[in-house]
Design an enzyme around this catalytic site. Structure first.
Site, short mmCIF file in Angstrom:
data_model
loop_
_atom_site.label_atom_id
_atom_site.label_comp_id
_atom_site.label_asym_id
_atom_site.label_seq_id
_atom_site.Cartn_x
_atom_site.Cartn_y
_atom_site.Cartn_z
N CYS A 1 7.63 -7.00 -1.91
CA CYS A 1 8.97 -7.56 -1.65
C CYS A 1 10.05 -6.66 -2.23
O CYS A 1 10.18 -5.52 -1.83
CB CYS A 1 9.06 -9.00 -2.13
SG CYS A 1 10.50 -9.88 -1.48
N HIS B 1 4.87 -11.51 1.12
CA HIS B 1 4.22 -11.87 -0.14
C HIS B 1 2.73 -12.10 0.10
O HIS B 1 2.34 -13.19 0.51
CB HIS B 1 4.86 -13.13 -0.72
CG HIS B 1 6.22 -12.87 -1.29
ND1 HIS B 1 6.41 -12.45 -2.58
CD2 HIS B 1 7.43 -12.92 -0.72
CE1 HIS B 1 7.70 -12.26 -2.79
NE2 HIS B 1 8.35 -12.54 -1.68
N GLU C 1 0.49 -12.68 -1.96
CA GLU C 1 0.00 -13.75 -2.84
C GLU C 1 0.30 -15.14 -2.29
O GLU C 1 -0.19 -16.13 -2.80
CB GLU C 1 0.58 -13.57 -4.25
CG GLU C 1 2.05 -13.93 -4.43
CD GLU C 1 3.04 -12.82 -4.03
OE1 GLU C 1 2.64 -11.92 -3.26
OE2 GLU C 1 4.21 -12.89 -4.46
#
Lengths: 205, 251
Positions: free
Chosen positions: A84, A185, A187
């Site tokens: 990001c 992202h 994650e």
């Protein structure tokens, strides 16, 4: 792939730009070992480096400068992944705060154009059209990843390894030598994101 | 193409999910972590947890729950309920929440939106608005619809956007619980007036209602609780149905 037998360890650059709980949780779930990078010496301890980042790119760059790690990061030859804002930091410049960034990848970070009739931030799951790159091994073609950002990295065919369309086309992922960046992202991107983190962890350069 | 998001909403009290949830294969229906994982598995794009705890222990309990959820969940989630100051939000952010949602605290102190956006970025700040139709106009309501304010819904949402809201969660109290469909007219009107994502809430009873709200109001996301919790609508079926109507979804 059994990660537990790997000697690889990810170092997360700990410079205070955003929360890294979700990232470390995702690495934990994948059985990927990691530690924190606070000093230049720490960079040597790890086989792979992640630069996370949420929030304002200009402010993030300022925080990174305060750690004194910028030159050492630039000189790294091991795999580095910016996530990001961490990806945006790899670029030359951001329109966010009109800030000069690390400048590893000679491209620019720009603000989405409202006049294209799109909402800002770009928030949600979007299809990522990636090239044949080891970062995307075993990821389904056009898989969706979770994005949330108001600034984007301009498309440049030399460095682009994944395209995404929102208003205009821009880079969802870039690579220059050992430096990788993803705008989304991983994650927070379900299985696709977990696969990408594993791929990065297993990268050899 | 950016997908339309499907968001189950979970009510949480004292760190436990409440409201009847009858997933057959849950060992503990009150465990927010297990429930969240189940929804992620089904294909939910995001989750919202609404804290309805009224005790002093609220904050501590909530932080623990958020950490547990963040450890397990591989999709984004929002925490709402009881956030009145920067410190509340910061604790939730550090515990792994992707966004926070503020409702009455924002109405009482609109500057809070600005402060949160400045501190954590607009992407972190969801402004939730409960609206009711009274005498031909839409008014912002507080306390679950019991307290009418002097703010008109459309005006307040515009103001929230200007102050730094990154997303709007609009619940029609007239439609909530009716299972008769979303308030597409209001949602369309509000959606046309703002440049940030909007989540539709209140009234979902069937898969057609979701198709309708995406087609008619072009909202970015749709939120529901009971139809998902009671298994009346399964998320994989819903996504297939939306996809059949050429609505972009993540499958």
């Amino acid at each position: 792939m059994d990660n537990t037998t790997s000697n690889n360890t990810i170092g997360i650059v700990n410079y205070g730009a955003g929360n890294i709980f979700s990232l470390t949780a995702a690495l934990d779930r994948q059985g990927i070992s990691y530690g924190m990078v606070n000093t230049e010496a720490d960079l040597e301890k790890y086989s792979h480096i992640i630069i996370p980042g949420v929030g304002h790119a200009g402010a993030a760059m300022q925080k990174l400068r305060q750690t004194g790690l910028v030159d050492a990061i630039k000189a790294l030859t091991k795999p580095v992944l910016g996530i990001c804002v961490g990806m945006q930091l790899l670029s030359d410049h951001s329109e966010e705060g009109n800030a000069d960034l690390i400048g590893i990848v000679p491209i620019k970070t720009k603000l989405f154009d409202k006049t294209l009739g799109i909402k800002i931030p770009h928030m949600g799951w979007n299809n990522v059209n990636f090239t044949n790159n080891p970062l995307f091994t075993n990821v389904k073609p056009l898989a969706q990843f979770y994005f949330v950002h108001s600034y984007f990295i301009e498309y440049n065919p030399i460095f682009d390894i994944a395209l995404v369309t929102y208003g205009n086309k821009f880079s969802a992922a870039i690579q220059k030598n050992n430096f990788f960046g993803v705008q989304f992202h991983p994650e927070k991107s379900g299985e696709a994101g977990e696969q990408l983190l594993k791929n990065f962890y297993n990268l050899t350069i | 193409m950016l997908s339309k998001r499907i968001i189950p909403c979970l009510d949480v009290k004292d760190g436990r999910t409440v409201k009847g949830v009858n997933f057959v294969d849950l060992r503990d229906a009150g465990d927010p972590v297990e429930l969240a994982a189940q929804y992620a598995q089904q294909g939910a794009d995001e989750l919202v947890f609404l804290d309805i705890t009224a005790t002093h222990e609220r904050r501590k309990t909530m932080i623990e729950m958020v950490k547990s959820v963040a450890r397990q969940l591989n999709i984004p989630f929002t925490i709402g309920g009881g956030i009145t100051e920067i410190a509340d939000a910061e604790a939730l952010l550090n515990a792994g929440a992707d966004k926070i949602s503020i409702n009455s605290a924002a109405v009482r102190n609109p500057k809070l939106i600005e402060e949160l956006a400045k501190a954590f970025g607009v992407q972190f700040v969801v402004v939730a608005v409960d609206t009711k139709h009274v005498d031909g106009k839409n008014w912002v309501h507080l306390n679950g619809g019991r307290l009418m304010t002097e703010l008109q819904t459309e005006t307040w949402i515009k103001q929230a956007e200007e102050l730094g809201a990154g997303e709007i969660l609009l619940t029609s109290m007239d439609h909530d619980g009716t299972k008769a469909g979303f308030d597409c007219d209001l949602l369309r009107k509000v959606n046309d007036s703002i440049n940030i994502p909007i989540i539709a809430s209140g009234g979902a009873g069937s898969m057609e209602h979701f198709t309708e709200v995406f087609q008619k109001a072009n909202v970015d996301a749709a939120l529901a609780a009971s139809v998902f919790h009671y298994g009346e609508i399964l998320i994989p079926d819903l996504k297939q149905e939306l996809s059949r109507h050429q609505i972009p979804v993540r499958i």
